[in-house]
Design a protein around this motif. Structure first.
Motif, PDB file in Angstrom:
ATOM      1  N   ALA A 110       0.812  -1.220   0.000  1.00  0.00           N
ATOM      2  CA  ALA A 110       0.000   0.000   0.000  1.00  0.00           C
ATOM      3  C   ALA A 110       0.846   1.270   0.000  1.00  0.00           C
ATOM      4  N   PRO A 111       1.884   1.388   0.852  1.00  0.00           N
ATOM      5  CA  PRO A 111       2.687   2.614   0.787  1.00  0.00           C
ATOM      6  C   PRO A 111       3.438   2.776  -0.526  1.00  0.00           C
ATOM      7  N   LEU A 112       3.901   1.686  -1.117  1.00  0.00           N
ATOM      8  CA  LEU A 112       4.525   1.804  -2.439  1.00  0.00           C
ATOM      9  C   LEU A 112       3.530   2.319  -3.463  1.00  0.00           C
ATOM     10  N   ALA A 113       2.324   1.805  -3.402  1.00  0.00           N
ATOM     11  CA  ALA A 113       1.293   2.240  -4.348  1.00  0.00           C
ATOM     12  C   ALA A 113       0.966   3.714  -4.150  1.00  0.00           C
ATOM     13  N   ARG A 114       0.873   4.154  -2.905  1.00  0.00           N
ATOM     14  CA  ARG A 114       0.596   5.568  -2.635  1.00  0.00           C
ATOM     15  C   ARG A 114       1.724   6.455  -3.154  1.00  0.00           C
ATOM     16  N   GLY A 115       2.962   6.033  -2.905  1.00  0.00           N
ATOM     17  CA  GLY A 115       4.092   6.826  -3.359  1.00  0.00           C
ATOM     18  C   GLY A 115       4.158   6.922  -4.866  1.00  0.00           C
ATOM     19  N   ALA A 116       3.896   5.825  -5.549  1.00  0.00           N
ATOM     20  CA  ALA A 116       3.907   5.839  -7.012  1.00  0.00           C
ATOM     21  C   ALA A 116       2.788   6.709  -7.560  1.00  0.00           C
ATOM     22  N   GLN A 117       1.606   6.590  -6.955  1.00  0.00           N
ATOM     23  CA  GLN A 117       0.472   7.391  -7.409  1.00  0.00           C
ATOM     24  C   GLN A 117       0.746   8.874  -7.203  1.00  0.00           C
ATOM     25  N   ARG A 121       3.368   8.029 -11.410  1.00  0.00           N
ATOM     26  CA  ARG A 121       4.080   7.020 -12.185  1.00  0.00           C
ATOM     27  C   ARG A 121       3.543   5.639 -11.864  1.00  0.00           C
ATOM     28  N   ARG A 122       3.858   4.693 -12.736  1.00  0.00           N
ATOM     29  CA  ARG A 122       3.540   3.288 -12.472  1.00  0.00           C
ATOM     30  C   ARG A 122       4.854   2.582 -12.181  1.00  0.00           C
ATOM     31  N   LEU A 123       4.941   2.009 -11.027  1.00  0.00           N
ATOM     32  CA  LEU A 123       6.189   1.460 -10.510  1.00  0.00           C
ATOM     33  C   LEU A 123       6.268  -0.039 -10.782  1.00  0.00           C
ATOM     34  N   ASP A 124       7.383  -0.479 -11.359  1.00  0.00           N
ATOM     35  CA  ASP A 124       7.626  -1.906 -11.534  1.00  0.00           C
ATOM     36  C   ASP A 124       8.030  -2.521 -10.193  1.00  0.00           C
ATOM     37  N   VAL A 125       7.431  -3.639  -9.857  1.00  0.00           N
ATOM     38  CA  VAL A 125       7.690  -4.321  -8.592  1.00  0.00           C
ATOM     39  C   VAL A 125       8.113  -5.753  -8.861  1.00  0.00           C
ATOM     40  N   LEU A 126       9.191  -6.161  -8.201  1.00  0.00           N
ATOM     41  CA  LEU A 126       9.580  -7.566  -8.172  1.00  0.00           C
ATOM     42  C   LEU A 126       9.331  -8.079  -6.756  1.00  0.00           C
ATOM     43  N   VAL A 127       8.704  -9.219  -6.653  1.00  0.00           N
ATOM     44  CA  VAL A 127       8.522  -9.851  -5.347  1.00  0.00           C
ATOM     45  C   VAL A 127       9.780 -10.658  -5.039  1.00  0.00           C
ATOM     46  N   GLY A 149      -0.356 -15.025  -2.838  1.00  0.00           N
ATOM     47  CA  GLY A 149      -1.150 -13.972  -2.226  1.00  0.00           C
ATOM     48  C   GLY A 149      -0.499 -12.607  -2.346  1.00  0.00           C
ATOM     49  N   LEU A 150       0.806 -12.550  -2.139  1.00  0.00           N
ATOM     50  CA  LEU A 150       1.521 -11.282  -2.241  1.00  0.00           C
ATOM     51  C   LEU A 150       1.523 -10.787  -3.685  1.00  0.00           C
ATOM     52  N   ALA A 151       1.719 -11.692  -4.622  1.00  0.00           N
ATOM     53  CA  ALA A 151       1.696 -11.303  -6.033  1.00  0.00           C
ATOM     54  C   ALA A 151       0.335 -10.742  -6.433  1.00  0.00           C
ATOM     55  N   GLU A 152      -0.723 -11.356  -5.956  1.00  0.00           N
ATOM     56  CA  GLU A 152      -2.069 -10.866  -6.273  1.00  0.00           C
ATOM     57  C   GLU A 152      -2.282  -9.467  -5.687  1.00  0.00           C
ATOM     58  N   GLN A 153      -1.751  -9.239  -4.495  1.00  0.00           N
ATOM     59  CA  GLN A 153      -1.904  -7.934  -3.865  1.00  0.00           C
ATOM     60  C   GLN A 153      -1.196  -6.865  -4.692  1.00  0.00           C
ATOM     61  N   VAL A 154       0.020  -7.142  -5.140  1.00  0.00           N
ATOM     62  CA  VAL A 154       0.756  -6.189  -5.975  1.00  0.00           C
ATOM     63  C   VAL A 154       0.010  -5.942  -7.284  1.00  0.00           C
ATOM     64  N   GLU A 157      -2.938  -3.383  -7.490  1.00  0.00           N
ATOM     65  CA  GLU A 157      -2.736  -1.941  -7.306  1.00  0.00           C
ATOM     66  C   GLU A 157      -2.524  -1.273  -8.670  1.00  0.00           C
ATOM     67  N   PRO A 158      -3.377  -0.327  -9.062  1.00  0.00           N
ATOM     68  CA  PRO A 158      -3.247   0.300 -10.385  1.00  0.00           C
ATOM     69  C   PRO A 158      -1.929   1.028 -10.601  1.00  0.00           C
ATOM     70  N   SER A 159      -1.300   1.543  -9.530  1.00  0.00           N
ATOM     71  CA  SER A 159      -0.060   2.288  -9.701  1.00  0.00           C
ATOM     72  C   SER A 159       1.186   1.405  -9.631  1.00  0.00           C
TER      73      SER A 159
END
Length: 232
Positions: A110-117, A121-127, A149-154, A157-159
């Motif tokens: 969630a904080p990564l998504a907020r920061g990207a939004q 920008r749309r942030l690339d994430v690797l688990v 579960g973690l992958a689905e959560q990422v 997130e639209p951002s």
């Protein structure tokens, strides 16, 4: 030998290792990218690397990464955050990073998504997935059983963009078998998220084994920049 000449020679040697590993594995050398890990080295080295054709650099510590990204903002680099990430700094990391490779728990999403939004920008994430055997002392990384579960959560997130996986070979184990386990974990992720094709694995000492088992990016520091300077 100047610093630029030293870095150029080391880069050539590492690129030759990657190319040979690809040939030995029956892969196209163009399939494997290089992330140069510049932690503890000055921004002047980052600029020299950019001039030598490096496009991707990795940093482990937020304060250092933030400062270098600002200082080298005109260098056209992609910044990878590859270190352990604290949830209270995740939004700030998302503001300057192009890729965050170390997402290993739900609290970070969630904080990564907020920061990207907020940064527009749309942030690339690797688990980051743990390759430690069951019962072993774990380095960072989500257990494979909890990856879905973690992958689905990422992915929800639209951002954020679920780009793939990152892993580090366990201490005290040959990297080949660990990266073979990683290849199976990756296959399971791709079955659910076929667009999550990135696999960041392999460092200065084990990049060949990582390439053999499907790495699309290797993270190399000391083989290019030399021994890390002492940090007080």
């Amino acid at each position: 030998m100047t610093r630029r000449e030293q870095l150029a020679a080391n880069l050539d040697a590492v690129r030759a290792r990657i190319d040979q590993a690809c040939v030995d594995s029956g892969r196209d050398p163009g399939e494997v990218g290089l992330v140069v890990v510049t932690k503890f080295f000055p921004a002047s080295d980052v600029r020299l690397l950019a001039g030598l054709g490096v496009t991707d650099v990795g940093e482990n510590r937020h304060q250092e990464a933030q400062a270098k990204a600002a200082e080298c903002a005109d260098a056209g680099l992609r910044w990878h955050f590859i270190g352990g990430l604290q949830s209270n700094k995740a939004a700030a990391v998302a503001a300057y990073s192009d890729v965050v490779e170390s997402v290993d728990r739900p609290k970070l999403v969630a904080p990564l998504a907020r920061g990207a939004q907020s940064a527009g920008r749309r942030l690339d994430v690797l688990v980051q997935v743990s390759l430690d055997p069951p019962g072993a002392a774990h380095r960072a990384g989500v257990a494979p059983a909890a990856l879905r579960g973690l992958a689905e959560q990422v992915a929800g997130e639209p951002s954020l963009r679920l780009a793939g996986l990152m892993a580090v070979a366990p201490l005290g184990e040959e990297p080949g078998p660990a990266f073979a386990r990683l290849a199976q974990v990756r296959a399971e992720l791709l079955a659910d998220h076929p667009e999550a094709t990135v696999l960041s694995a392999g460092m200065s000492g084990d990049l060949e084994a990582a390439v053999q088992h499907g790495a699309t990016h290797v993270r190399v520091g000391s083989a290019i920049l030399g021994p890390r300077p002492e940090v007080l």
